[in-house]
Each structure stands twice: as structure tokens, then as C-alpha cells.
Design an enzyme around this catalytic site. Structure first.
Site, PDB file in Angstrom:
ATOM      1  N   LYS A 116      39.595  36.827  28.351  1.00 49.07           N
ATOM      2  CA  LYS A 116      40.867  36.713  29.064  1.00 49.07           C
ATOM      3  C   LYS A 116      41.838  35.712  28.459  1.00 49.07           C
ATOM      4  O   LYS A 116      43.036  35.969  28.389  1.00 49.07           O
ATOM      5  CB  LYS A 116      40.613  36.293  30.513  1.00 49.07           C
ATOM      6  CG  LYS A 116      40.141  37.425  31.361  1.00 49.07           C
ATOM      7  CD  LYS A 116      40.243  37.033  32.814  1.00 49.07           C
ATOM      8  CE  LYS A 116      40.091  38.254  33.663  1.00 49.07           C
ATOM      9  NZ  LYS A 116      39.882  37.893  35.069  1.00 49.07           N
ATOM     10  N   GLU A 200      45.550  29.337  36.636  1.00 48.82           N
ATOM     11  CA  GLU A 200      46.784  30.076  36.905  1.00 48.82           C
ATOM     12  C   GLU A 200      47.396  29.596  38.205  1.00 48.82           C
ATOM     13  O   GLU A 200      46.686  29.165  39.115  1.00 48.82           O
ATOM     14  CB  GLU A 200      46.501  31.586  37.042  1.00 48.82           C
ATOM     15  CG  GLU A 200      46.237  32.271  35.734  1.00 48.82           C
ATOM     16  CD  GLU A 200      45.988  33.758  35.882  1.00 48.82           C
ATOM     17  OE1 GLU A 200      46.000  34.264  37.037  1.00 48.82           O
ATOM     18  OE2 GLU A 200      45.779  34.409  34.856  1.00 48.82           O
ATOM     19  N   ARG A 297      40.022  52.094  28.587  1.00 46.24           N
ATOM     20  CA  ARG A 297      39.304  53.335  28.889  1.00 46.24           C
ATOM     21  C   ARG A 297      40.198  54.221  29.760  1.00 46.24           C
ATOM     22  O   ARG A 297      41.251  53.785  30.208  1.00 46.24           O
ATOM     23  CB  ARG A 297      38.033  53.013  29.680  1.00 46.24           C
ATOM     24  CG  ARG A 297      38.363  52.281  30.975  1.00 46.24           C
ATOM     25  CD  ARG A 297      37.253  52.202  31.978  1.00 46.24           C
ATOM     26  NE  ARG A 297      37.758  51.720  33.249  1.00 46.24           N
ATOM     27  CZ  ARG A 297      37.852  50.449  33.616  1.00 46.24           C
ATOM     28  NH1 ARG A 297      37.450  49.493  32.784  1.00 46.24           N
ATOM     29  NH2 ARG A 297      38.336  50.119  34.797  1.00 46.24           N
TER      30      ARG A 297
HETATM   31  C1  MV4 Z   1      45.035  36.535  40.958  1.00 49.88           C
HETATM   32  C2  MV4 Z   1      45.356  36.511  42.313  1.00 49.88           C
HETATM   33  C3  MV4 Z   1      46.321  35.613  42.722  1.00 49.88           C
HETATM   34  N1  MV4 Z   1      46.882  34.784  41.836  1.00 49.88           N
HETATM   35  N2  MV4 Z   1      45.634  35.688  40.105  1.00 49.88           N
HETATM   36  C4  MV4 Z   1      41.334  39.484  41.230  1.00 49.88           C
HETATM   37  C5  MV4 Z   1      40.576  40.185  40.138  1.00 49.88           C
HETATM   38  C6  MV4 Z   1      41.314  39.937  38.873  1.00 49.88           C
HETATM   39  N3  MV4 Z   1      41.544  41.172  38.177  1.00 49.88           N
HETATM   40  C7  MV4 Z   1      42.587  39.289  39.272  1.00 49.88           C
HETATM   41  N4  MV4 Z   1      42.525  38.981  40.667  1.00 49.88           N
HETATM   42  C8  MV4 Z   1      43.463  38.219  41.267  1.00 49.88           C
HETATM   43  N5  MV4 Z   1      44.123  37.360  40.451  1.00 49.88           N
HETATM   44  C9  MV4 Z   1      46.536  34.840  40.554  1.00 49.88           C
HETATM   45  N6  MV4 Z   1      47.084  33.996  39.697  1.00 49.88           N
HETATM   46  C10 MV4 Z   1      44.735  37.421  43.159  1.00 49.88           C
HETATM   47  C11 MV4 Z   1      43.777  38.285  42.638  1.00 49.88           C
HETATM   48  C12 MV4 Z   1      43.200  39.213  43.549  1.00 49.88           C
HETATM   49  C13 MV4 Z   1      43.371  40.590  43.369  1.00 49.88           C
HETATM   50  C14 MV4 Z   1      44.105  41.129  42.297  1.00 49.88           C
HETATM   51  C15 MV4 Z   1      44.231  42.475  42.129  1.00 49.88           C
HETATM   52  C16 MV4 Z   1      43.669  43.341  43.048  1.00 49.88           C
HETATM   53  C17 MV4 Z   1      42.945  42.851  44.104  1.00 49.88           C
HETATM   54  C18 MV4 Z   1      42.782  41.479  44.277  1.00 49.88           C
HETATM   55  C19 MV4 Z   1      42.047  40.987  45.361  1.00 49.88           C
HETATM   56  C20 MV4 Z   1      41.892  39.637  45.513  1.00 49.88           C
HETATM   57  C21 MV4 Z   1      42.457  38.753  44.603  1.00 49.88           C
END
Ligand code: MV4
Length: 669
Positions: A116, A200, A297
Site C-alpha cells: 500500500k 491517514e 483482477r
Molecule cells: C478508510 C476509512 C476512513 N478513512 N481510510 C476499509 C478497507 C480499506 N480498503 C479501506 N477502508 C477504509 N479506509 C480513511 N482514511 C474507512 C474505511 C472503511 C471502508 C472503506 C471502504 C468500504 C467499506 C469500509 C468500511 C469501513 C471502513
């Protein structure tokens, strides 16, 4: 173009790939584990190769076995589907070394997106917006604490090797930072063998919006617009749609360009998805979306993009892998209408979404039309195994706008009839019926926020449901009696006591609905109808039972339901509502005196599966005492009346001959 490809996957995605290959005149090779010898993807493919036992580590994840299968069958290319080996750079390299085309991106592009921190640095360089934060190599706790201060609380600590939310920690204040950092590092080290983290700014109201991209080996790249996948549960997508509700055209343009820039920055080829997180605390804004990660993918939810663009993304993958240029340029692509996908799972929302394994003794899906698409890898009679993902199908609907698509989804979900496993269809129905969802008020906290509205509370069977069950039992008995009496005389169906053909009579049926017994009195009316008494209200019922479908008229109102009977277990499938009842068979008690004392005997030879009472136990009428298994069906032996158990003659595991005394019971007034 290829003459033959191998699909290194199973289930719906293997079937999906085979369908397009066949349309393009490409021969297909399936691979399968012991558990999948008779699976749908195997029967659909032109050839199939066995690759090992059921566990994925011994079959679908074994790169060498799969490459050997491709060599043996002279397949020129391998489609990895999603999951399994699809994002394994080592597998992509091994294919190349074996002279087989990997239908996916170059191994270097997979590697570039694997870490990442490095991916974020690459994206920054390519001017793709990333969440404000720190993603450098310096990992000293004091240094990171200062960075957190600079970014401003709340912050999110993420494992650089992470994904799917593992190793994430939200920190709201400086005093909590040190402990959260230590926790995140410990979790990351355990999960990924790498404890490096990045920081972040924490976005309080995020939406998951991803862009489908495609690139060919000549350097062309396009995007096929966005999908909104904000409705997730523990990082598992539940609903996906395209386009994203309320997305301004200008924002779509900027995000699409950013995604294409991301793909170009890593020399991408093939199908990819660039995941963004949009900060919607002040609505969707073109300057509030940030790169999250890139999935190298074809994704589970690709059908919604296909529905709004009219393109076949698997065809695109095959053409690009064969060296052709992209089938369409950016200006050839446009959005038509709105598509929504719901993932139908064998899981129990009432038990924290625990997977539900079993045999799909009934699986009826909505009919496929121009508006409704069903992508599945299982048929009625197949098993949902504990070895694999318990997804039963993806239900995808399309219509001219979101409101119409939502109506289509509710209608299609209502057509599902599934018995043998517990499913999430009622949960999906409450999701797509929720006014906040209809209003497009989405963010990743949606399911948690509305949890109480969404988890279906099991409702007791109503008088109508019990009437339908009773009607089904009576109709089936009549059919059996009419067909012949030559069948198994001990079958619970062969007995028609209380019911006399062309005559008035009465009968009694006992239904157990969880812990409630209902004694339903059946009166046989002269016109073939029955009157059911003892329910919340009396019901006059008649109908036809054909191939598990009951076409009933209850008090003059016509209603069609699915009926599945396995032994004493009766499932009544109404639109968006499933009831399971146990038919308590009082005829198991054949040697009782007038007071109801005596022996409860085995109605057929079988095996004792469970004994629910001990000697001396006081029991109530209808209470289950013992479960017998015979001919793969379970039969519940229930108390014929109130009394006490004088003797239990067998234990679980014992074989019992027909007519054997199982329990002795003494009646009580
Ligand atoms: C975040 C966030 C809030 N702020 N980053 C969760 C999995 C990963 N792919 C990224 N995720 C998140 N990153 C920041 N800076 C909240 C989430 C997150 C989330 C993101 C996408 C879809 C569902 C989610 C569920 C919980 C938290």
C-alpha cells in the site's frame, strides 16, 4: 484469438467465463477438487481436470497442478477468475515461464499494487489524489506520533501489507496513539508478516466508489465508469450499483481520468479496478475522493458495469490477452440506465451472518430477462460446502433509472425460493426496501447504522402460513393415496386416517414452529376443500400441489408458494419470507392404550439420531422425544399426550428395527 483456455476457478465466476468463451468459439477446460466433481462449472466446460482434495490449499491454490492441467489439455491461456490465484504475481510469472498466457495484468503491475505504501507513492507521482497522511519508511513510534499530530486527529493507522480492513486502527486523540500503534503493528505482523504501517486522515463519512479500467498491450487505456459499493458488512460487499447515486458528471470525468492515470502509471494491461474513498461529509465533491487501492483482477461486481455499458468484460479480457486492441475507445462508451447487484449468500443474518452449509434442496431463481440477470454456479440439489465461499448467486437488475432498478430488484428478490440452507434474501429485501437506501444516502456505515431495521426478526407462522402447510400435507396425502397403496406402507404419507375419500371427516395435524405447537384440525368439505380450525382464525383452503409449488386459494384469495418437504421438515416459501415447520406425527404412537400409556414404536427401521428426554421426564403433548433417521430423512417421535417417560429403550447411534419399542410412556390427566 485462443482456441482453448483453462479456467482456474470454480462457482459462478468459472461459469461466467465459460459462457463468454463458448460464445466466442473458444474451448474451455475446468479444474475441480473432490468436492466439485459434479459441480456446474465442470458440467459446463468442454473438458475438466481433477486437481486435488476439497481444501483450497490442496487444489485451487496449487499453481503447479493448474499449470500441469493446462499443459495436459493444451490450453493456451489461463483465466484465474477472482480470489484464489488471480492476484498472485508468482502464478502470473509461472504461467509465462510455461508458455501459457495469464489472462490478467503483467506480474510487475500486480507487485506494484501489492504494497500500500509503495502504491500510494506511485499514485502521488502520477497525480492521483491520495488521502492526506504519511506513507514513508520511517516507523519510529515518536516520529509517527508527530506525523499523526501534523495530519490532525482523527487518524487511521493501516498496515502497508494490509487489505480488507485488517490491521486498521482509528485513533481519535494523541493520548491513544502509542497503544493503537502497538496494536496495529502486532496485528499486521501476525496477519501479513510485515508490521509496517501508514497513517491517514480518518474520513468520518466515506463512500466506496471504484472505477473499472481496461488497458491493452498497445498502451491504450479507458475507464468504464464507476460502481458504488458502499453497502458493505465487515468489508464484504453486499450491494453494488452503477452509476453511483448522485455522482456529478464532472466528478465522474475527473475520477475516470485519475483511474486511467493510475493504470498507465504501472504499465497496466487487462481489467482492473481502482478503488477510491470519497469523503461525503458534505456530499459528493470532485475534490474529495482519494485513491485506496487497485484490484488487479476482474471483480465480483463487474456485471453492473456490463449492464450499464452493454459491454462484455470477459470478452474484453480475452481479446486483450490475445494481443488485440481494446474493443472500444473512451468516446464509444456511455452509461445507459442503472444497474444493481445483490449477493445472495447461504448465511444466517440472525446468527451474525454465520455461513449456512447444506444441500440446496430447493433453488428457484427469478427468470432472466432483459432486466434481470442471475450469475450462479450452483443448481438445485447442489451442496453449499464449508470449503468455499457460500455465495449462491449474484442477482443483477437493470432499468432506466435507479428507482425503477430498485423496484426490479425487490420484484426479483421476491421470486427466490431457497430451502436447505438459510439465506440472506430477506436481509437483502429489507436493504433494498429501506427508505435511506432508496434516498441514496449511502456510506460505508450504512448497514451498522440501520442494523435494527435490516436484520429480519423471525415472525411466527400466521394462520395463513399454517393453513398452507396443512393444505400441502393433505394434498400430498391425497396424491399418494390416489397414486397407489403399493408404496412404502410406513411412509407417513401412506396413512390417510381420519380422511375418507368423498366423505365428511376430520383429522388433526400438529405443527411445531420453533417452540410453539399448533394443533390444526382439518375438516374435509364435500368439494375437496378443507376447513382448518384451531388457528388464530378458521381458514377454508383448497389448491393444487405440483412439483413443490402450491397454488392455493385461502378464503377465496389465490396465493402461490413453494413447499419443500423432507421427512417431518416442511419449508413454506412465500415471497421474501420463509417458514420452517415440523410436522409432528402422532401416528408414531401405535401401541397406546386408551389413556395414552404404552409403547412408542418405530414406524420404520432406522437409526436413532438423538434422544431428547431422560427416563422420568414429564412431557407435554407434541413434545419431540427422539429423532429417527430412515432413508436419509429424519422423523421426530413426539409425545402423544401429557405424561412421563417410563423407559428409554435406545440410545443415539442405535439401529432400530421396524416396530421396535422406542420409549415407554405413562399418560397423565
Ligand atoms: C478508510 C476509512 C476512513 N478513512 N481510510 C476499509 C478497507 C480499506 N480498503 C479501506 N477502508 C477504509 N479506509 C480513511 N482514511 C474507512 C474505511 C472503511 C471502508 C472503506 C471502504 C468500504 C467499506 C469500509 C468500511 C469501513 C471502513
Amino acid at each position: 484469438m485462443f482456441h482453448k483456455i483453462l479456467i482456474a476457478n470454480r462457482g459462478e465466476i468459472a461459469c461466467r467465463v465459460i459462457r463468454t468463451a463458448r460464445r466466442l468459439g473458444i474451448a474451455t477446460v475446468a479444474v475441480y477438487s473432490d468436492a466439485d466433481a459434479k459441480a456446474m462449472h465442470v458440467s459446463m466446460a468442454d473438458e475438466a481436470v481433477h486437481i486435488g482434495p476439497a481444501p483450497v490449499r490442496e487444489s485451487y491454490l496449487l499453481a503447479e497442478r493448474i499449470i500441469a492441467a493446462a499443459r495436459m489439455t493444451e490450453a493456451e491461456a489461463i483465466h484465474p477468475g477472482y480470489g484464489f490465484l488471480s492476484e498472485n504475481a508468482g502464478f502470473a510469472r509461472a504461467c509465462a515461464e510455461a508458455g501459457i498466457v495469464f489472462i490478467g495484468p503483467p506480474a510487475a503491475a500486480i507487485d506494484a499494487m501489492g504494497l500500500k505504501g509503495a502504491a500510494k507513492a506511485l499514485m502521488e507521482k502520477a497525480k492521483v489524489p491520495v488521502v492526506p497522511g504519511y506513507h514513508g519508511d520511517e516507523q519510529a513510534p515518536d516520529f509517527l506520533a508527530k506525523e499523526a499530530e501534523r495530519i490532525g486527529y482523527p487518524v487511521l493507522i493501516k498496515a502497508v501489507a494490509g487489505g480488507g480492513g485488517k490491521g486498521m486502527r482509528r485513533v481519535d486523540a494523541a493520548k491513544d496513539f502509542a497503544a493503537a500503534l502497538a496494536g496495529a503493528k502486532r496485528e499486521a505482523a501476525n496477519a501479513f508478516g510485515d508490521d509496517k504501517v501508514l497513517l491517514e486522515k480518518y474520513l468520518v463519512k466515506p463512500r466506496h466508489i471504484e472505477i473499472q479500467v481496461f488497458a491493452d498491450s498497445q498502451g491504450n487505456a479507458v475507464h468504464l465508469f464507476e460502481r458504488d459499493c458502499s453497502v458493505q458488512r465487515r468489508h464484504q460487499k453486499v450491494l453494488e450499483e452503477a452509476p453511483a447515486p448522485d455522482m456529478p458528471a464532472a466528478m465522474r470525468e475527473v475520477m475516470g481520468q485519475a483511474a486511467v492515470a493510475a493504470a498507465k502509471a504501472i504499465g497496466y494491461v487487462g481489467a482492473g479496478t481502482v478503488e477510491f474513498i470519497a469523503d461525503v461529509s458534505e456530499g459528493l465533491r470532485a475534490d474529495r475522493f482519494y485513491f485506496m487501492e487497485m484490484n488487479t483482477r476482474l471483480q465480483v461486481e463487474h456485471p453492473v458495469t456490463e449492464m450499464i455499458t452493454g459491454q462484455d468484460l470477459v470478452e474484453w479480457q480475452l481479446r486483450v490477452a490475445a494481443g488485440e486492441t481494446l474493443p472500444a475507445g473512451q468516446d464509444d462508451l456511455a452509461i445507459t440506465g442503472h444497474a444493481i447487484e445483490a449477493r445472495v449468500y447461504a448465511e444466517d443474518p440472525g446468527r451474525n451472518f454465520l455461513p449456512s452449509v447444506g444441500t440446496l434442496c430447493r433453488l428457484r431463481a427469478p427468470a432472466e430477462t432483459a432486466h434481470v440477470r442471475v450469475d450462479t454456479g450452483v443448481r438445485e440439489g447442489d451442496a453449499v460446502s464449508p470449503h468455499y465461499d457460500p455465495m449462491i448467486a449474484k442477482l443483477i437488475v437493470w432499468d432506466k433509472d435507479r428507482g425503477s432498478a430498485l423496484r426490479r430488484m425487490r420484484q426479483a428478490l421476491g421470486k427466490y425460493q431457497i430451502a436447505g440452507v438459510t439465506t440472506n434474501t430477506a436481509f437483502l429485501m429489507s436493504l433494498v426496501s429501506h427508505e435511506a437506501f432508496a434516498g441514496g444516502d449511502l456510506d460505508t456505515g450504512f448497514i451498522e447504522r440501520f442494523r435494527a431495521d435490516l436484520i429480519p426478526q423471525p415472525a411466527p407462522a400466521s394462520a395463513n402460513v399454517l393453513a398452507l402447510a396443512a393444505l400441502a400435507v393433505v394434498l400430498e396425502r391425497r396424491a399418494r393415496a390416489a397414486a397407489s397403496t403399493a408404496g412404502d406402507p410406513w411412509s407417513p404419507w401412506a396413512a390417510v386416517n381420519g380422511w375418507r375419500l368423498n366423505d365428511q371427516g376430520a383429522d388433526e395435524l400438529i405443527f411445531k414452529d420453533r417452540d410453539t405447537d399448533t394443533i390444526c384440525r382439518v375438516e374435509y368439505l364435500s368439494d375437496g376443500a378443507i376447513r382448518l380450525r384451531g388457528l388464530e382464525k378458521d381458514v377454508v383452503a383448497q389448491g393444487n400441489l405440483d412439483n413443490g409449488s402450491l397454488d392455493a386459494v385461502l378464503d377465496g384469495r389465490r396465493i402461490k408458494v413453494g413447499i419443500v418437504r423432507q421427512g417431518d421438515d416442511l419449508t413454506i416459501l412465500l415471497p421474501g419470507e420463509t417458514h420452517r415447520l415440523i410436522l409432528v406425527d402422532p401416528r408414531a404412537a401405535v401401541e397406546l392404550d386408551e389413556a395414552g400409556s404404552g409403547q412408542l414404536t418405530a414406524p420404520m427401521p432406522g437409526k436413532v439420531v438423538q434422544v431428547m428426554v431422560a427416563e422420568g421426564a414429564r412431557v407435554e403433548r407434541g413434545q419431540p422425544l427422539m429423532i429417527l433417521e430412515a432413508m436419509k430423512m429424519e422423523h421426530t417421535i413426539s409425545a402423544p399426550g401429557r405424561g412421563s417417560i417410563a423407559k428409554v429403550h435406545f440410545r443415539a447411534g442405535d439401529q432400530v428395527p421396524e416396530g421396535a419399542a422406542l420409549l415407554s410412556i405413562e399418560a397423565e390427566e
